[in-house]
Every structure is written in structure tokens, then in C-alpha cells.
Design a protein around this motif. Structure first.
Motif, PDB file in Angstrom:
ATOM      1  N   CYS A   1       2.425   1.787  -3.476  1.00 22.34           N
ATOM      2  CA  CYS A   1       1.435   2.210  -4.465  1.00 22.34           C
ATOM      3  C   CYS A   1       0.989   3.650  -4.232  1.00 22.34           C
ATOM      4  O   CYS A   1       0.858   4.432  -5.178  1.00 22.34           O
ATOM      5  CB  CYS A   1       0.228   1.275  -4.439  1.00 22.34           C
ATOM      6  SG  CYS A   1       0.591  -0.388  -5.067  1.00 22.34           S
ATOM      7  N   VAL A   2       0.751   4.002  -2.975  1.00 22.66           N
ATOM      8  CA  VAL A   2       0.299   5.360  -2.658  1.00 22.66           C
ATOM      9  C   VAL A   2       1.376   6.383  -3.010  1.00 22.66           C
ATOM     10  O   VAL A   2       1.103   7.397  -3.675  1.00 22.66           O
ATOM     11  CB  VAL A   2      -0.099   5.476  -1.173  1.00 22.66           C
ATOM     12  CG1 VAL A   2      -0.320   6.929  -0.791  1.00 22.66           C
ATOM     13  CG2 VAL A   2      -1.356   4.660  -0.897  1.00 22.66           C
TER      14      VAL A   2
ATOM     15  N   VAL B   1       0.836  -1.204   0.000  1.00 20.01           N
ATOM     16  CA  VAL B   1       0.000   0.000   0.000  1.00 20.01           C
ATOM     17  C   VAL B   1       0.870   1.253   0.000  1.00 20.01           C
ATOM     18  O   VAL B   1       0.605   2.216  -0.740  1.00 20.01           O
ATOM     19  CB  VAL B   1      -0.959  -0.001   1.206  1.00 20.01           C
ATOM     20  CG1 VAL B   1      -1.653   1.350   1.339  1.00 20.01           C
ATOM     21  CG2 VAL B   1      -1.983  -1.122   1.074  1.00 20.01           C
TER      22      VAL B   1
END
Length: 744
Positions: free
Chosen positions: A248-249, A245
């Protein structure tokens, strides 16, 4: 890093890999300097790059980039912004050449990533094979010179996949550089196209499969080892979730830093952009399997077939070997699945969703890197099988058998690449106009498939005219007609005192004033391309690939056809006839004059005379829509309505969106008061989303014949349009039309 080089100092394949990578770093930019401009560069991407730079220079005051043509705000513009900044900073005059050099560096990055991914799976030899196969793929190589959309996007996808390989191989102790590679690569892909979000899906799915394997391995280990040397599954899942996460962020927000539209509302506008790209509205006619077809009506196998007939046979064979040899070891199966999924899924999704794609398979080109990885790994897998078969445990040792196997393997790969190598050498810089042996080569592609659909050859044609055109005695400018004015204008930018590019269409070229004309073969009917009448009589120069014209230059010796058109437009029909007949004395195959005379005699209610000119035209170019439409009018004028309708239906079969044929067919049905036939013709128009004011007006007449009032007629039309959209799976469009019309 030092240990890595020490471990490989005696590995010939490692040094071959290193030499090839650095050689290509110089070779690819040098090759790009001869490339022409693409159809997207001058008209769309260069201006949008300037718009975005101006947005930042004016602190957001200049918002042109937010509402530029063709919804370009939905695209990331990182490549265009960076190259525009470079050009402005260093005051580079030939901005296209500098862009092409930068484009080739994106291509080089993709080649490097392909080699490194294969290196991770099969070692240096697999890496070398992958490098060679990628570089010597003519389609990819040609696009690497000047495709500022697909190649940077492809590079971002390839480097992201490499980052994922490092991530999963190092997990749970992921190195810092793997985070950097993944974040920057995801950012690169998203900064070019929001479709880079597909990487999140790759990461998530592959992470899920990886964790399943991790849990299975953990459960099979002795309990004491589980407790002392391995992270528990729960911790592994949580760690990977947090890592994934975060990557990706951060990658997403870095990717939109120089994308103003996305930065205004990162989530909302990204979703809007993704939806816009998923339901791409632009539809173009494409030459495929010997007929011109609309891109939103192409057969499901368009992309798979195009890939199959335009990649080197060596890559196809290598992929077959990949399926045979690279799934044998348990430890290789996850990686083999990893490679397979990342090239199979994009192509599958295009087929499954019937995506509106065109220009060959360039929209699916981001799937190609792992195809080549699979091929390189496949050839290496074959050699490893041979080594095991003959007891060669380590092919890198200088044993006689090992040398024979390695030399033979390299020779086979290069032999299979003989065709692409020849094509690259002979046809530079038009490498991307390549068809393999399965298609019968490029010579067999003329009239069957698109050739120079990106208009690279307009550069060479423009430079030829500048060097060879006859200047006018009165000092006026030489008018150079072309469909591709944006790129042609660029090449004439230093010669505006002598030349003036003007816009013309191929099938309307006689209706415009020009002295020379540049045309690529794109958009010309296939039967004409294959006929003895092509290229036209007044062709003075062709640009060929393997002996096939991809571009041709016309010289106009007489402008009687243009004068005839002007008289026709002014309704001075007798004067127009004289001019058109004069044009036919110069060239009996002058299609503009033949069609013009056909139209005039249709308007004069003399259908027999019209056919005297239309029939010779259709012998030259039997698929020409305007001439066939005039022929249908002539049949109708003679009272031969069956002949008219048959001609109109033949036009619609070739081009279901040709409105002239639909309108006349509906008018004939209404004239005959044939309500069922009229309904069938209306259905055809509705099915291709071509309802306009004229069609609506005819629909009102049609409904009035059935004693239906105007308001109800409008409602019925909207309902028919909504049903058609829903039937074709276009639910979003149907709902939008339902809201606009107020129909529940």
C-alpha cells in the motif's frame, strides 16, 4: 507460463478467451476513433494535463496546475499527463483522437482484468463469459471511448482486485509478479482519483477475513502437519501485515509521482483531496424519473436504480445465478464474499452517505467490474450444476453431453445479449446512451432520464454544420451557438475563418446572435421533450439513438427576437414589442418572443396583456421557470397574491434553488407584513444554501419589522443557517460557517 499453456492446449474455452482478448485489443481502439469529446475533456482535463506537463518542464516554476479551475489540483492527472506527453512528443494534431485510443486501452485493460478475475474463480469458461458481458455492456463500452476519469480509475480498481486475488491465492508464498501487479494497479487508481484509497480498505478487510479462515483451518489440522507444513497464525498475521503495508505504501507513492499537488505534501494534501472529493460541492440538475432534480437532492435509490435500468439483463441474470450457485462450496465462499463486497460496498456507501453524484452512475462505475465477474461466474456455476446433474464430470472433454451444455450455455448468454449487441451496432458511437428492457429501452427514456449528458454528439453535429451550413454572402463568420463551447471549438479548430462558436443557453437562446445552434437534450424540461412541439420548428438536423433525438441543430432564419431583446435591455420597450411581434409572425411558438413580451407588459403594469403571451408560452413548455416567474409577477400586478404565491410554490417544488421565485415570494410576504409566512419562505432559501446579498437585505427588513437591530439580525441569520446545516448532517460546513461568523 509454459506449463500453463500446456495444461490448457486442449481447452476450447481457454483459446476462446485468448482470441477474444487479443481481438478486443484491436477492436476497442478502432471503435474509439469515431467517438466525440466529453464535457470534461476540452474544458478541464486537457488544459490541466498541459498545466501539469508544463509544471515538470519548467522544474516547478509554472504552478498553474496548483490552482486551476474547479479545484482540479485535488485530482490525480496521470491519464491526462501521459496522453499530453504522447501528443507533444509525437506532434499529434488530433489530440482528442489519440486520447480516445488511449482511453479505449484503459477500457480494454478493464475487460481483461474482469476476464482474468472470473478465470481465477470459475476457469476459462467463466472468464469468457465475463469478457463478453463486460465488452457488450453498452454503458461501459461507450465510456471506454472517451471518459478519461472514470474508465482509467475503473481499470486501476479492477486490476488491483485481480492482484489481490493472486495475492490471497498465493499467500504466504506470493509471486513477484503479484506484487508488481498490485503496486502498479493501486498506483494507477490513486493517480487518477484519491478515491483509490478505498483499495486499502478492501485489502485490509479481505485480509482480515482471510486470516480468520486461515486460523480456523490451522486449528483443525493435525498437530504434526501444523508444525511441518504450515506457517503459524502469528507468523501469518505478521507476514501479511508487513506485506500489505509495504504494498500500500509503495503503491501510494508511485501513484502520486506525477501529481504535483500531492507530491508537495503527500499526507496532508492527500487527506485534503480525499475530504474535498467526499464533500463534492458542485451540484447539477439531472433528469430522473421524469423531472429535473438537483444532484444533491436526488433520492437515495438514484444510483442503484440507474444501474438496474442501464446494465444488460444478461448481467442481472448472471448476478442472480451467482448468488444461487457460487456460494455452495466452502472453498468458494471467501471468493464469493470477496466479489460481492467489492461491488456492493461502493453502491451502499453512495446510498448511505447520500453522496452528490450525477451523470447516471458513472461515479460508481468502478463497482461494475466485479458485478460482471459475479455474472460470468454465475453463468459458469449454472453450467457446472447442469454438468453435475447429468453426470458430466468434465465439460471440457469432447463428450456429446459436454458439447451440448457448453454450446447451449454460450447461446443463452449471447441470446440475452441480443439487445445490447443490436444497440452497439446500430447506435455507434453512442453506446453509452443505453437503457435496458426494465426501463422500456432508450425510446422510453426521452423526457424521463438523461441521454447524452456527456455531449458526445456535438462532434457529429459540428461536422454536419461544417459540411452543410450556408456561408454568408458578406464573408462574415457563421455564428454557431451552443452550451458546450469547449468541445465545439475543438471541432471547428480548422474552420475558424468561416465559423465562430458562441456560448448560448437553451432558455436564453433568442437573446444571443447566432446563425446555427447545437443543443443536446440535457437540461431541457421533460414535458417539453415529450410534447409535439419538440424538436422546435427550425430544427434542420437531429442525431438519434433508437429513433430518439439526443442532439438537434437549429437554423435561424430571422433575428427579430434578438433585436427585441436588445431593445428591451435598453428599455426601449415599444421598439422591443415591434421586434418581438415580428418574430412571432415568423414562428408563433417563438418562446423568447412570447416571454419577452410577457416581461415587457409586466414592466408596463399591464398584467392582462402579459398573460396573453405567457399563457401560450406555458402551453408549449409548462415547466419553464422564467415564464412561470413572469406569470407570478403578472398575478401580483393584478392583486391576485394567492395566484402569485401558488405559481411561485409550483416553481420551487420543481426547482427548490430557483432564486427568482424565492425573492418574489419573500417580497410578497413582507409587503403583506405576514411575518410567519415570510419566515417559512426564508427557511426554504436557507435550506437550499442560497442566501445571497439580496436575501440578506430582505432578512434585515424582516427582522426590523420585529424591532430587531441590524447586528442581531445578522447573528440570527447565521444561527439559522448553522442550524439548517446541522439538521442536514453537514457538520463540516456548519463548523466552517460558525468560525467565519464568530458564533460559538
Amino acid at each position: 507460463m509454459k506449463q500453463f499453456f500446456l495444461d490448457n492446449k486442449n481447452n476450447v474455452w481457454f483459446w476462446a478467451f485468448t482470441v477474444i482478448v487479443f481481438a478486443l485489443l484491436f477492436i476497442m481502439p478502432m471503435m474509439s476513433k469515431q467517438a466525440g469529446n466529453t464535457g470534461d475533456e476540452d474544458g478541464f482535463q486537457i488544459p490541466q494535463g498541459k498545466n501539469v506537463v508544463n509544471y515538470y518542464k519548467t522544474n516547478g516554476q509554472d504552478t498553474t496546475c496548483m490552482n486551476f479551475k474547479d479545484n482540479l489540483q485535488f485530482y490525480g492527472s496521470s491519464f491526462d499527463v501521459i496522453t499530453e506527453y504522447i501528443n507533444q512528443t509525437f506532434k499529434i494534431e488530433d489530440i482528442s483522437k489519440s486520447r480516445h485510443v488511449c482511453n479505449s486501452l484503459m477500457g480494454w485493460l478493464a475487460v481483461l482484468m474482469v476476464g482474468l478475475i472470473a478465470y481465477q474463480f470459475g476457469g476459462a469458461r467463466a472468464g469468457v463469459f465475463a469478457l463478453i458481458l463486460m465488452f457488450l455492456s453498452p454503458r461501459f463500452l461507450g465510456h471506454s471511448f472517451n471518459n478519461p476519469k472514470d474508465v482509467p480509475f475503473l481499470a486501476g480498481i479492477a486490476s488491483s482486485i485481480f492482484g489481490m486475488v493472486l495475492f490471497f491465492k498465493q499467500f504466504p508464498k506470493v509471486k513477484w509478479y503479484s506484487y508488481v501487479i498490485l503496486i502498479l494497479s493501486i498506483a494507477l487508481a490513486i493517480s487518477v482519483r484519491i478515491g483509490g484509497l478505498v483499495l486499502f480498505g478492501y485489502f485490509g478487510l479481505l485480509g482480515f477475513v482471510f486470516l480468520i479462515q486461515y486460523v480456523i483451518r490451522y486449528s483443525k489440522l493435525p498437530k504434526e502437519k501444523n508444525q511441518t507444513k504450515n506457517m503459524t497464525p502469528a507468523k501469518a498475521i505478521m507476514l501479511m501485515l508487513v506485506m500489505g503495508v509495504a504494498i500500500c505504501v509503495v503503491g501510494f507513492f508511485v501513484g502520486i509521482l506525477i501529481w504535483p499537488y500531492a507530491m508537495q505534501s503527500p499526507i496532508k494534501h492527500s487527506i485534503e483531496s480525499f475530504n474535498a472529493m467526499s464533500s463534492f460541492a458542485t451540484s447539477l440538475r439531472q433528469l430522473f424519473e421524469g423531472s429535473l432534480q438537483w444532484s444533491d437532492y436526488l433520492p437515495w435509490y438514484y444510483t442503484p436504480k440507474y444501474i438496474l435500468i442501464t446494465i444488460p439483463i444478461a448481467v442481472i441474470i448472471g448476478m442472480v445465478l451467482f448468488f444461487i450457485f457460487c456460494w455452495r462450496k466452502k472453498e468458494d465462499r471467501f471468493w464469493a464474499f470477496f466479489v460481492f463486497f467489492t461491488f456492493f460496498f461502493p453502491v451502499f456507501w453512495i446510498v448511505y452517505t447520500h453522496a452528490n453524484v450525477y451523470g447516471g452512475w458513472r461515479h460508481a462505475m468502478f463497482a461494475y467490474p466485479t458485478m460482471v465477474v459475479a455474472a460470468g461466474w454465475g453463468f459458469d456455476g449454472l453450467l457446472r450444476w447442469v454438468e453435475n446433474k447429468f453426470g458430466i464430470l468434465n465439460s471440457e472433454k469432447k463428450s456429446a453431453k459436454g458439447i451440448v451444455v457448453n454450446v447451449a450455455g454460450a447461446a443463452v448468454v449471447l441470446l440475452l445479449l441480443a439487445g445490447p449487441i443490436r444497440h452497439i451496432i446500430v447506435n455507434h458511437p453512442y453506446e453509452y446512451v443505453y437503457f435496458n428492457e426494465l426501463a422500456g429501452g432508450t425510446k422510453n427514456a426521452l423526457g424521463n432520464y438523461e441521454l447524452d449528458y456527456y455531449y458526445h454528439s456535438t462532434r457529429e453535429a459540428s461536422e454536419w454544420i461544417i459540411a452543410n451550413a450556408e456561408k454568408k454572402a458578406d464573408g462574415s463568420k457563421v455564428r454557431v451557438g451552443t452550451w458546450h463551447t469547449a468541445s465545439v471549438n475543438y471541432f471547428f479548430r480548422k474552420d475558424t475563418a468561416d465559423f465562430q462558436p458562441v456560448f448560448i443557453r437553451w432558455y436564453e437562446k433568442e437573446n444571443t446572435d447566432w446563425d446555427y445552434a447545437i443543443f443536446t437534450v440535457t437540461g431541457i424540461y421533460p414535458k417539453y421533450l415529450k410534447s409535439k412541439n419538440f424538436p422546435p420548428k427550425n430544427t434542420i438536423k437531429t442525431i438519434d439513438v433508437d429513433g430518439v433525438p439526443i442532439c438537434f441543430i437549429l437554423k435561424r432564419e430571422d433575428k427579430s427576437d434578438y433585436k427585441g431583446f436588445k431593445y428591451k435591455e435598453q428599455n426601449q420597450l415599444d421598439s422591443a414589442i415591434l421586434m418581438y411581434q415580428k418574430a412571432l409572425q415568423v414562428d408563433p411558438n417563438n418562446m423568447g418572443a412570447l416571454c419577452g413580451l410577457g416581461e415587457i407588459y409586466v414592466r408596463k403594469n399591464n398584467p392582462d396583456s402579459a398573460q396573453l403571451y405567457l399563457n401560450p408560452y406555458l402551453k408549449i413548455d409548462p415547466e419553464a421557470e422564467i415564464a412561470n416567474l413572469m406569470l407570478a409577477y403578472s398575478y401580483a400586478g393584478k392583486g391576485d397574491l394567492e395566484g402569485a404565491m401558488n405559481t411561485l410554490h409550483s416553481i420551487m417544488k420543481r426547482n427548490p434553488k430557483y432564486m427568482g421565485a424565492h425573492i418574489l415570494a419573500i417580497q410578497i410576504c413582507l409587503q403583506q407584513k405576514d411575518i410567519p409566512a415570510a419566515k417559512r419562505e426564508f427557511d426554504k432559501v436557507i435550506e437550499v444554501d442560497r442566501v445571497d446579498e439580496q436575501v440578506t437585505s430582505l432578512w434585515i427588513q424582516y427582522e426590523a419589522m420585529q424591532n430587531i437591530d441590524q447586528q442581531t439580525a445578522y447573528t440570527n441569520l447565521y444561527k439559522a443557517m448553522i442550524r439548517s446545516l446541522e439538521k442536514r448532517g453537514k457538520k463540516k460546513e456548519a463548523n466552517k460557517l460558525r468560525e467565519q461568523s464568530g458564533i460559538k
